[in-house]
Write a protein that holds these residues in place. Structure first.
Motif, PDB file in Angstrom:
ATOM      1  N   ILE A  91      74.311  45.383 -61.580  1.00  9.83           N
ATOM      2  CA  ILE A  91      74.913  45.367 -60.466  1.00  9.83           C
ATOM      3  C   ILE A  91      74.659  44.009 -59.584  1.00  9.83           C
ATOM      4  O   ILE A  91      75.578  43.231 -59.181  1.00  9.83           O
ATOM      5  N   LEU A  92      73.453  43.520 -59.323  1.00  7.60           N
ATOM      6  CA  LEU A  92      73.331  42.230 -58.718  1.00  7.60           C
ATOM      7  C   LEU A  92      73.607  41.193 -59.603  1.00  7.60           C
ATOM      8  O   LEU A  92      74.204  39.992 -58.919  1.00  7.60           O
ATOM      9  N   GLU A  93      73.632  41.164 -60.910  1.00  9.13           N
ATOM     10  CA  GLU A  93      74.282  39.959 -61.544  1.00  9.13           C
ATOM     11  C   GLU A  93      75.716  39.931 -61.637  1.00  9.13           C
ATOM     12  O   GLU A  93      76.263  38.893 -61.982  1.00  9.13           O
ATOM     13  N   LEU A  94      76.317  40.874 -61.031  1.00  6.62           N
ATOM     14  CA  LEU A  94      77.875  40.779 -60.722  1.00  6.62           C
ATOM     15  C   LEU A  94      78.169  39.656 -59.641  1.00  6.62           C
ATOM     16  O   LEU A  94      79.458  39.374 -59.397  1.00  6.62           O
ATOM     17  N   ASP A  95      77.101  39.665 -58.788  1.00  6.59           N
ATOM     18  CA  ASP A  95      77.199  38.727 -57.435  1.00  6.59           C
ATOM     19  C   ASP A  95      76.954  37.266 -58.216  1.00  6.59           C
ATOM     20  O   ASP A  95      75.545  36.924 -58.256  1.00  6.59           O
ATOM     21  N   PRO A  96      77.681  36.210 -58.279  1.00 10.73           N
ATOM     22  CA  PRO A  96      77.209  35.041 -58.820  1.00 10.73           C
ATOM     23  C   PRO A  96      76.321  34.166 -57.798  1.00 10.73           C
ATOM     24  O   PRO A  96      75.550  33.517 -58.468  1.00 10.73           O
ATOM     25  N   TYR A  97      76.291  34.699 -56.614  1.00 14.22           N
ATOM     26  CA  TYR A  97      75.324  33.819 -55.850  1.00 14.22           C
ATOM     27  C   TYR A  97      73.832  34.558 -55.860  1.00 14.22           C
ATOM     28  O   TYR A  97      72.840  33.772 -56.099  1.00 14.22           O
ATOM     29  N   VAL A  98      73.817  35.976 -56.034  1.00 13.46           N
ATOM     30  CA  VAL A  98      72.482  36.367 -56.403  1.00 13.46           C
ATOM     31  C   VAL A  98      72.034  36.166 -57.752  1.00 13.46           C
ATOM     32  O   VAL A  98      70.772  35.806 -57.987  1.00 13.46           O
TER      33      VAL A  98
END
Length: 75
Positions: free
Chosen positions: A5-12
């Motif tokens: 799920i976190l990898e879906l956010d490019p910034y994170v």
């Protein structure tokens, strides 16, 4: 699943996500959060997933560790 799920956010994702990362504190203590994001919107974030019953001193120790070592602890 948290890593995915976190990898879906490019910034994170660009900042770095690690499962079960050895995290050493300022005073030599350590923790093994289930997921660690080195920079999640302003700072490091540790996720500790608790599926079984645990004792209050364990929860307090974890929260104190992350607070003293500049990590947010959302879970």
């Amino acid at each position: 699943m948290i890593c995915e799920i976190l990898e879906l956010d490019p910034y994170v994702a660009a900042a770095g996500i690690a499962p079960e990362r050895y995290t050493k504190g300022h005073e030599g203590q350590y923790a093994f959060p289930d997921v660690y994001a080195s920079n999640c919107y302003g700072g490091p974030v540790a996720f500790e997933i608790q599926l079984s019953t645990t004792q209050l001193p364990t929860i307090t120790r974890r929260e104190d560790f992350y607070a003293q070592n500049d990590s947010n602890h959302p879970a």
